[in-house]
Design an enzyme around this catalytic site. Structure first.
Site, PDB file in Angstrom:
ATOM      1  N   MET A  30       0.844  -1.199   0.000  1.00 49.65           N
ATOM      2  CA  MET A  30       0.000   0.000   0.000  1.00 49.65           C
ATOM      3  C   MET A  30       0.881   1.251   0.000  1.00 49.65           C
ATOM      4  O   MET A  30       0.422   2.350   0.324  1.00 49.65           O
ATOM      5  CB  MET A  30      -0.944  -0.004   1.214  1.00 49.65           C
ATOM      6  CG  MET A  30      -1.898  -1.198   1.187  1.00 49.65           C
ATOM      7  SD  MET A  30      -3.392  -0.975   2.153  1.00 49.65           S
ATOM      8  CE  MET A  30      -2.718  -0.698   3.768  1.00 49.65           C
ATOM      9  N   HIS A  37       9.689  -3.438   3.194  1.00 50.21           N
ATOM     10  CA  HIS A  37       9.214  -3.737   1.839  1.00 50.21           C
ATOM     11  C   HIS A  37      10.384  -4.130   0.947  1.00 50.21           C
ATOM     12  O   HIS A  37      10.263  -5.027   0.109  1.00 50.21           O
ATOM     13  CB  HIS A  37       8.513  -2.515   1.234  1.00 50.21           C
ATOM     14  CG  HIS A  37       7.242  -2.138   1.928  1.00 50.21           C
ATOM     15  ND1 HIS A  37       7.124  -1.024   2.721  1.00 50.21           N
ATOM     16  CD2 HIS A  37       6.024  -2.745   1.953  1.00 50.21           C
ATOM     17  CE1 HIS A  37       5.888  -0.944   3.191  1.00 50.21           C
ATOM     18  NE2 HIS A  37       5.207  -1.971   2.749  1.00 50.21           N
ATOM     19  N   LYS A 149       5.049 -10.193   9.457  1.00 45.08           N
ATOM     20  CA  LYS A 149       4.442  -9.374  10.524  1.00 45.08           C
ATOM     21  C   LYS A 149       2.924  -9.503  10.505  1.00 45.08           C
ATOM     22  O   LYS A 149       2.284  -9.546  11.540  1.00 45.08           O
ATOM     23  CB  LYS A 149       4.843  -7.905  10.397  1.00 45.08           C
ATOM     24  CG  LYS A 149       4.231  -7.044  11.503  1.00 45.08           C
ATOM     25  CD  LYS A 149       4.720  -5.626  11.449  1.00 45.08           C
ATOM     26  CE  LYS A 149       4.099  -4.835  10.342  1.00 45.08           C
ATOM     27  NZ  LYS A 149       2.620  -4.639  10.507  1.00 45.08           N
ATOM     28  N   SER A 185       6.936  -0.846  10.094  1.00 46.06           N
ATOM     29  CA  SER A 185       5.569  -0.732   9.594  1.00 46.06           C
ATOM     30  C   SER A 185       5.390   0.663   9.027  1.00 46.06           C
ATOM     31  O   SER A 185       5.942   1.634   9.572  1.00 46.06           O
ATOM     32  CB  SER A 185       4.583  -0.941  10.748  1.00 46.06           C
ATOM     33  OG  SER A 185       3.308  -0.447  10.398  1.00 46.06           O
TER      34      SER A 185
HETATM   35  O1  PAF Z   1      -0.212  -5.787   3.681  1.00 45.41           O
HETATM   36  C1  PAF Z   1      -0.615  -4.860   2.933  1.00 45.41           C
HETATM   37  O2  PAF Z   1       0.078  -3.869   2.696  1.00 45.41           O
HETATM   38  C2  PAF Z   1      -1.989  -4.980   2.292  1.00 45.41           C
HETATM   39  O3  PAF Z   1      -2.873  -5.649   3.135  1.00 45.41           O
HETATM   40  C3  PAF Z   1      -1.967  -5.645   0.899  1.00 45.41           C
HETATM   41  C4  PAF Z   1      -1.498  -7.079   0.968  1.00 45.41           C
HETATM   42  C5  PAF Z   1      -1.063  -4.839  -0.024  1.00 45.41           C
HETATM   43  C6  PAF Z   1      -3.370  -5.644   0.307  1.00 45.41           C
HETATM   44  O4  PAF Z   1      -3.892  -4.352   0.180  1.00 45.41           O
END
Ligand code: PAF
Length: 278
Positions: A30, A37, A149, A185
């Site tokens: 997101m 990430h 997580k 996060s």
């Molecule tokens: O973990 C996330 O960032 C969201 O739940 C995802 C998997 C991108 C779905 O919107």
């Protein structure tokens, strides 16, 4: 790095990669990207050679009064980070590209989706699975990587993929942590300095639980004791579940369990977990 803003542009680039014999790896996000990430992308690169990262803040997985509007949207910084991580394609769809005018929930997370995060965030997992299924249909990946997580999310995605995307391999990547132990996060950026210090107690509680795990009840009790010392963190739950079924475990359980924790610090909801083998 290619940036695809429509399903058509995505399909053309992924189709070309597949025609060139490349295996497609997918990291759905997101945005508000951080080192965590990037570690998912690094994991994807171990298993695939054309890496697609999506950034889409999915309205269907936010409840009324949650942070959909204020969720950080940092697309320029995200794009630069993805370049540095050598992702191959950034998929940046609109709500219409993803849902084609139909924002109905199409996936049901079922019983496990109503526990823990699902109990506090009704409908969250149905909305999350709905977008993940749509993204899988659009991206057509060979593998997809999710962060450990969000343990309940990974469990439910695996369950859905096993039924509906049989050829797709779901890979779980370990949680990245700050030196303080706090799990990385996107929502950590909401925390003030003081709240950040409070938030570190979630991972501290998990570590204490792990260190005192002579039985499930002993582990839970000692983890709860840590959290009771920081009432500013409004504890939602600490629970122990069987990692294979996500059902709560009792004393006498033998096998791989996850200790889950969720708390609200200031206005920020945080979750974390640790594996414990009994
Ligand atoms: O973990 C996330 O960032 C969201 O739940 C995802 C998997 C991108 C779905 O919107």
């Amino acid at each position: 790095m290619i940036t695809a803003k429509t399903g058509e542009a995505l399909a053309a680039a992924v189709g070309a990669a597949k025609a060139a014999g490349k295996k497609v790896g997918f990291v759905p996000t997101m945005g508000a990207l951080h080192e965590g990430h990037l570690s998912l992308i690094a994991e994807a690169k171990k298993h695939a050679d054309f890496i697609v990262v999506s950034i889409f803040v999915n309205p269907l997985q936010f409840g009324a009064g949650e942070d959909f509007e204020k969720y950080p949207r940092t697309i320029d910084a995200d794009s630069a980070l993805l370049q540095s991580a050598a992702a191959d394609l950034l998929f940046l769809p609109t709500v219409n590209d993803v849902y084609q005018g139909n924002t109905e929930i199409t996936q049901q997370a079922g019983h496990i989706g109503e526990l823990f995060e699902g109990a506090s965030r009704p409908g969250h997992f149905d909305g999350m699975l709905t977008v993940v299924a749509r993204l899988f249909e659009l991206v057509q990946p060979d593998i997809a990587v999710f962060g450990a997580k969000d343990a309940q999310q990974v469990f439910l995605v695996r369950q859905m993929a096993a039924k509906q995307f049989a050829k797709l391999r779901i890979i779980e990547a370990p949680t990245l942590r700050e030196p303080s132990g706090l799990a990385l996060s996107s929502r950590n950026r909401y925390l003030s300095q003081h709240e950040h210090a409070v938030a570190t107690q979630l991972s501290a509680a998990l570590r204490v639980g792990h260190a005192t795990a002579t039985s499930p009840s002993a582990a839970l009790e000692s983890a709860r004791t840590v959290m009771h010392k920081v009432p500013e963190a409004k504890l939602d739950y600490i629970a122990l579940v069987d990692a294979n079924s996500f059902e709560a475990i009792q004393d006498g359980f033998k096998g791989r369990a996850l200790m889950l924790i969720a708390a609200v610090v200031g206005t920020t909801r945080l979750i974390d977990n640790i594996e414990i083998v009994f």
